[in-house]
Design an enzyme around this catalytic site. Structure first.
Site, PDB file in Angstrom:
ATOM      1  N   ARG A 134       0.823  -1.229   0.000  1.00 19.88           N
ATOM      2  CA  ARG A 134       0.000   0.000   0.000  1.00 19.88           C
ATOM      3  C   ARG A 134       0.849   1.269   0.000  1.00 19.88           C
ATOM      4  NH1 ARG A 134      -2.997  -3.651  -0.800  1.00 19.88           N
ATOM      5  NH2 ARG A 134      -5.161  -3.853  -0.122  1.00 19.88           N
ATOM      6  N   GLU A 154      -4.652   4.113   5.669  1.00 17.83           N
ATOM      7  CA  GLU A 154      -4.393   3.833   4.252  1.00 17.83           C
ATOM      8  C   GLU A 154      -4.945   4.974   3.391  1.00 17.83           C
ATOM      9  OE1 GLU A 154      -5.687  -0.001   2.294  1.00 17.83           O
ATOM     10  OE2 GLU A 154      -6.548   1.428   0.883  1.00 17.83           O
ATOM     11  N   SER A 203     -10.661  -0.164   2.865  1.00 22.11           N
ATOM     12  CA  SER A 203      -9.951  -0.255   4.152  1.00 22.11           C
ATOM     13  C   SER A 203      -9.505   1.144   4.572  1.00 22.11           C
ATOM     14  CB  SER A 203      -8.703  -1.133   4.032  1.00 22.11           C
ATOM     15  OG  SER A 203      -9.042  -2.418   3.597  1.00 22.11           O
TER      16      SER A 203
HETATM   17  P1  FAD Z   1      -8.275   8.853  -5.563  1.00 21.50           P
HETATM   18  O1  FAD Z   1      -9.008   8.493  -4.340  1.00 21.50           O
HETATM   19  O2  FAD Z   1      -8.893   9.851  -6.462  1.00 21.50           O
HETATM   20  O3  FAD Z   1      -6.820   9.341  -5.167  1.00 21.50           O
HETATM   21  C1  FAD Z   1      -6.051   8.644  -4.218  1.00 21.50           C
HETATM   22  C2  FAD Z   1      -4.673   9.339  -4.083  1.00 21.50           C
HETATM   23  O4  FAD Z   1      -3.940   9.185  -5.293  1.00 21.50           O
HETATM   24  C3  FAD Z   1      -4.795  10.851  -3.852  1.00 21.50           C
HETATM   25  O5  FAD Z   1      -3.738  11.251  -3.010  1.00 21.50           O
HETATM   26  C4  FAD Z   1      -4.633  11.433  -5.241  1.00 21.50           C
HETATM   27  O6  FAD Z   1      -4.119  12.764  -5.253  1.00 21.50           O
HETATM   28  C5  FAD Z   1      -3.637  10.464  -5.865  1.00 21.50           C
HETATM   29  N1  FAD Z   1      -3.818  10.321  -7.313  1.00 21.50           N
HETATM   30  C6  FAD Z   1      -4.940   9.935  -7.963  1.00 21.50           C
HETATM   31  N2  FAD Z   1      -4.724   9.893  -9.287  1.00 21.50           N
HETATM   32  C7  FAD Z   1      -3.440  10.274  -9.473  1.00 21.50           C
HETATM   33  C8  FAD Z   1      -2.612  10.454 -10.634  1.00 21.50           C
HETATM   34  N3  FAD Z   1      -3.074  10.226 -11.864  1.00 21.50           N
HETATM   35  N4  FAD Z   1      -1.341  10.882 -10.448  1.00 21.50           N
HETATM   36  C9  FAD Z   1      -0.848  11.117  -9.199  1.00 21.50           C
HETATM   37  N5  FAD Z   1      -1.580  10.986  -8.080  1.00 21.50           N
HETATM   38  C10 FAD Z   1      -2.850  10.563  -8.217  1.00 21.50           C
HETATM   39  N6  FAD Z   1      -7.576  -0.545  -2.627  1.00 21.50           N
HETATM   40  C11 FAD Z   1      -6.802  -1.643  -2.720  1.00 21.50           C
HETATM   41  O7  FAD Z   1      -5.562  -1.538  -2.868  1.00 21.50           O
HETATM   42  N7  FAD Z   1      -7.337  -2.893  -2.670  1.00 21.50           N
HETATM   43  C12 FAD Z   1      -8.663  -3.104  -2.533  1.00 21.50           C
HETATM   44  O8  FAD Z   1      -9.112  -4.243  -2.494  1.00 21.50           O
HETATM   45  C13 FAD Z   1      -9.508  -1.965  -2.439  1.00 21.50           C
HETATM   46  N8  FAD Z   1     -10.845  -2.119  -2.281  1.00 21.50           N
HETATM   47  C14 FAD Z   1     -11.650  -1.026  -2.162  1.00 21.50           C
HETATM   48  C15 FAD Z   1     -13.013  -1.224  -2.019  1.00 21.50           C
HETATM   49  C16 FAD Z   1     -13.870  -0.152  -1.910  1.00 21.50           C
HETATM   50  C17 FAD Z   1     -15.345  -0.365  -1.741  1.00 21.50           C
HETATM   51  C18 FAD Z   1     -13.336   1.175  -1.966  1.00 21.50           C
HETATM   52  C19 FAD Z   1     -14.252   2.356  -1.888  1.00 21.50           C
HETATM   53  C20 FAD Z   1     -11.975   1.385  -2.110  1.00 21.50           C
HETATM   54  C21 FAD Z   1     -11.113   0.283  -2.209  1.00 21.50           C
HETATM   55  N9  FAD Z   1      -9.718   0.431  -2.362  1.00 21.50           N
HETATM   56  C22 FAD Z   1      -8.911  -0.673  -2.488  1.00 21.50           C
HETATM   57  C23 FAD Z   1      -9.102   1.771  -2.349  1.00 21.50           C
HETATM   58  C24 FAD Z   1      -9.119   2.480  -3.721  1.00 21.50           C
HETATM   59  O9  FAD Z   1     -10.069   1.921  -4.571  1.00 21.50           O
HETATM   60  C25 FAD Z   1      -7.755   2.453  -4.413  1.00 21.50           C
HETATM   61  O10 FAD Z   1      -6.780   3.066  -3.602  1.00 21.50           O
HETATM   62  C26 FAD Z   1      -7.771   3.174  -5.758  1.00 21.50           C
HETATM   63  O11 FAD Z   1      -6.553   2.951  -6.435  1.00 21.50           O
HETATM   64  C27 FAD Z   1      -7.999   4.679  -5.639  1.00 21.50           C
HETATM   65  O12 FAD Z   1      -8.217   5.186  -6.936  1.00 21.50           O
HETATM   66  P2  FAD Z   1      -8.886   6.592  -7.187  1.00 21.50           P
HETATM   67  O13 FAD Z   1      -8.780   6.887  -8.642  1.00 21.50           O
HETATM   68  O14 FAD Z   1     -10.247   6.608  -6.625  1.00 21.50           O
HETATM   69  O15 FAD Z   1      -7.912   7.536  -6.374  1.00 21.50           O
HETATM   70  N1  EPU Z   2     -11.122  -9.893  10.029  1.00 23.99           N
HETATM   71  C1  EPU Z   2     -11.856  -9.934  11.192  1.00 23.99           C
HETATM   72  N2  EPU Z   2     -12.925  -9.080  11.313  1.00 23.99           N
HETATM   73  C2  EPU Z   2     -13.278  -8.209  10.330  1.00 23.99           C
HETATM   74  C3  EPU Z   2     -12.514  -8.176   9.139  1.00 23.99           C
HETATM   75  C4  EPU Z   2     -11.435  -9.022   9.009  1.00 23.99           C
HETATM   76  O1  EPU Z   2     -11.576 -10.694  12.091  1.00 23.99           O
HETATM   77  O2  EPU Z   2     -14.243  -7.473  10.515  1.00 23.99           O
HETATM   78  C5  EPU Z   2      -9.962 -10.823   9.894  1.00 23.99           C
HETATM   79  C6  EPU Z   2     -10.359 -12.263   9.560  1.00 23.99           C
HETATM   80  O3  EPU Z   2      -9.425 -13.080  10.222  1.00 23.99           O
HETATM   81  C7  EPU Z   2     -10.119 -12.343   8.064  1.00 23.99           C
HETATM   82  C8  EPU Z   2      -8.897 -11.432   7.907  1.00 23.99           C
HETATM   83  O4  EPU Z   2      -9.131 -10.390   8.846  1.00 23.99           O
HETATM   84  O5  EPU Z   2      -9.822 -13.633   7.648  1.00 23.99           O
HETATM   85  C9  EPU Z   2      -8.702 -10.876   6.531  1.00 23.99           C
HETATM   86  O6  EPU Z   2      -9.862 -10.192   6.095  1.00 23.99           O
HETATM   87  P1  EPU Z   2     -10.065  -9.837   4.549  1.00 23.99           P
HETATM   88  O7  EPU Z   2      -9.803 -11.037   3.700  1.00 23.99           O
HETATM   89  O8  EPU Z   2     -11.360  -9.142   4.409  1.00 23.99           O
HETATM   90  O9  EPU Z   2      -8.879  -8.853   4.232  1.00 23.99           O
HETATM   91  P2  EPU Z   2      -8.292  -7.601   4.984  1.00 23.99           P
HETATM   92  O10 EPU Z   2      -6.918  -7.939   5.453  1.00 23.99           O
HETATM   93  O11 EPU Z   2      -9.248  -7.065   5.996  1.00 23.99           O
HETATM   94  C10 EPU Z   2      -7.114  -6.707   2.844  1.00 23.99           C
HETATM   95  C11 EPU Z   2      -7.013  -5.418   2.098  1.00 23.99           C
HETATM   96  C12 EPU Z   2      -8.241  -5.213   1.217  1.00 23.99           C
HETATM   97  C13 EPU Z   2      -8.329  -6.372   0.240  1.00 23.99           C
HETATM   98  C14 EPU Z   2      -8.458  -7.673   1.039  1.00 23.99           C
HETATM   99  C15 EPU Z   2      -8.479  -8.882   0.145  1.00 23.99           C
HETATM  100  C16 EPU Z   2      -5.632  -3.954   3.417  1.00 23.99           C
HETATM  101  C17 EPU Z   2      -5.551  -2.746   4.293  1.00 23.99           C
HETATM  102  N3  EPU Z   2      -6.846  -4.316   3.007  1.00 23.99           N
HETATM  103  O12 EPU Z   2      -8.207  -6.571   3.779  1.00 23.99           O
HETATM  104  O13 EPU Z   2      -8.029  -4.013   0.477  1.00 23.99           O
HETATM  105  O14 EPU Z   2      -9.436  -6.223  -0.620  1.00 23.99           O
HETATM  106  O15 EPU Z   2      -7.329  -7.784   1.930  1.00 23.99           O
HETATM  107  O16 EPU Z   2      -7.203  -9.150  -0.344  1.00 23.99           O
HETATM  108  O17 EPU Z   2      -4.600  -4.544   3.115  1.00 23.99           O
HETATM  109  C18 EPU Z   2      -8.354  -1.672   0.554  1.00 23.99           C
HETATM  110  O18 EPU Z   2      -7.111  -1.578   0.541  1.00 23.99           O
HETATM  111  O19 EPU Z   2      -9.113  -0.672   0.558  1.00 23.99           O
HETATM  112  C19 EPU Z   2      -8.949  -2.998   0.587  1.00 23.99           C
HETATM  113  C20 EPU Z   2     -10.265  -3.205   0.650  1.00 23.99           C
END
Ligand code: FAD
Ligand code: EPU
Length: 338
Positions: free
Chosen positions: A164, A334, A238
């Site tokens: 991240r 994050e 997250s």
């Molecule tokens: P923004 O929110 O618009 O920007 C994020 C940051 O990046 C800001 O600081 C912005 O200034 C900068 N930025 C954006 N575009 C550029 C650019 N072109 N050049 C330079 N800087 C830039 N993330 C994960 O890693 N794994 C997940 O599984 C995951 N699941 C998610 C689930 C949900 C429901 C939500 C809402 C979010 C999740 N995220 C996850 C977080 C998010 O989707 C990612 O971080 C995504 O890459 C953000 O993209 P964005 O275009 O919305 O960025």
């Molecule tokens: N868990 C709990 N309670 C909860 C949630 C999670 O106990 O309410 C524990 C459980 O043991 C579960 C473990 O956490 O097995 C892992 O949970 P999950 O698979 O949902 O993944 P996570 O570690 O909570 C990370 C990323 C997610 C990504 C998932 C799947 C980060 C900060 N988050 O979540 O990314 O989608 O793994 O790979 O690393 C994001 O970055 O925004 C994001 C959603």
């Protein structure tokens, strides 16, 4: 190029926080971006690049210029027997790129299906999910420095990717705009399904071989179950990173909490799911005013109705305090806070 003043950003961030940008412009190509960056009118403005707003928490109006990056286009620019280089504009919706790759049977990013946001933001925090991270299939990116308007290309090693994190989230934050990203995707791909419950779900299909499409569909389904849809409930995924702690602290904690989950990292630290720590502190499903903790995933903070960013921030602060008091572990955000 239309410069808008006092623009509401409510629709442009997935928390749905209603703040305003003093100035706002949406850009579709590098030339216009360079014009804006060199214009005297904007020289003294602080600048924020906005993608899909899915990893941002706004806590106040933005006093400078918000640049919504909408550079389009997905193209295969080179291929051989083994792989293909796919170039995408920073404004492309990330999931559209994933679907493009799956449709062409190019493997490597199918586990990153359904992550909201744009291609340009994907390298910023080296997006990751279900055993895959962007850095593993990243080739290079192009962008422009705010200060000088000069182009630059970053190869993989130069991006300093980490969990991240990258140079764009740290040293170059607010100084560099990513305009294009090139990924190296794999022909005849083998799906990766050793994370969590993916394999169990696949087994239910009772097939001999699984395609990357099969795996992506399973993951999309799991995500839909667990994560709130920002169109319905405001959130940014997250809120915190999963902390990496020393083995000694992990062993201490294990005495008191034998069920504590932990995964050894390549640097020999132990990564603990922050969701588990937050749930154990009793926060899961809790609501304070219009800010809350998601009831299916404690790592996700959510908004109900009209919330301001400070409500979310106060809740995050209380969560951090209780986690440090209970476990001696400090959570770090994050989400990008402005
Ligand atoms: P923004 O929110 O618009 O920007 C994020 C940051 O990046 C800001 O600081 C912005 O200034 C900068 N930025 C954006 N575009 C550029 C650019 N072109 N050049 C330079 N800087 C830039 N993330 C994960 O890693 N794994 C997940 O599984 C995951 N699941 C998610 C689930 C949900 C429901 C939500 C809402 C979010 C999740 N995220 C996850 C977080 C998010 O989707 C990612 O971080 C995504 O890459 C953000 O993209 P964005 O275009 O919305 O960025
Ligand atoms: N868990 C709990 N309670 C909860 C949630 C999670 O106990 O309410 C524990 C459980 O043991 C579960 C473990 O956490 O097995 C892992 O949970 P999950 O698979 O949902 O993944 P996570 O570690 O909570 C990370 C990323 C997610 C990504 C998932 C799947 C980060 C900060 N988050 O979540 O990314 O989608 O793994 O790979 O690393 C994001 O970055 O925004 C994001 C959603």
């Amino acid at each position: 190029m239309k410069i808008e003043k006092n623009k509401s950003l409510k629709k442009f961030n997935t928390f749905g926080i209603d703040v305003r940008a003093c100035k706002y412009v949406e850009l579709y190509d590098e030339e216009d971006l360079k014009k804006i960056l060199s214009a005297d009118e904007f020289k003294n403005d602080s600048k924020l690049i906005l993608g899909g707003g899915s990893n941002i928490l706004f806590t106040k109006d933005y006093e400078g210029l918000v640049i919504k990056n909408s550079i389009p286009g997905i193209k295969i620019i080179f291929e051989d027997d083994k792989s293909a280089l796919v170039k995408a504009g920073a404004g492309v919706v990330w999931n559209d790129l994933v679907l493009f790759a799956i449709e062409k049977n190019l493997g490597g990013i199918e586990n990153l299906i359904s992550i909201p946001g744009t291609v340009g933001a994907a390298p910023v925090q080296n997006i990751g999910a279900y055993g895959e991270e962007l850095m593993n299939k990243f080739h290079s990116l192009k962008g422009i420095y705010f200060e000088t308007g000069k182009d630059a290309i970053f190869e993989r090693e130069e991006c300093r990717f980490d969990y991240r994190n990258s140079i764009f989230k740290k040293e170059l934050k607010g100084q560099f705009v990513i305009t294009y990203v090139i990924l190296q995707l794999i022909k005849n791909p083998r799906p990766v399904f050793n994370y969590g419950t993916i394999k169990n779900e696949l087994d239910k299909q009772n097939k001999e071989n699984y395609s990357i499409k099969d795996v992506s569909e399973i993951i999309a389904g799991i995500r839909k179950e667990k994560l709130p849809d920002p169109a319905v409930t405001g959130n940014a995924g997250s809120f915190f990173k999963n902390p990496e702690i020393d083995k000694s602290l992990f062993l201490e904690l294990k005495k008191e909490y034998p069920e504590i989950p932990g995964f050894t990292t390549p640097c020999d630290k132990i990564k603990i799911p922050a969701g588990w720590l937050i749930e154990k502190c009793g926060w899961k499903g809790k609501r304070i005013g219009n800010a809350g903790v998601h009831d299916k995933q404690a790592l996700v903070l959510v908004t109900y109705g009209n919330t301001n960013g400070s409500d979310i921030l106060s809740l995050a602060c209380e969560i951090k305090i209780s986690v440090i008091k209970t476990f001696g572990i400090e959570l770090t955000e994050e989400v990008n806070i402005y």
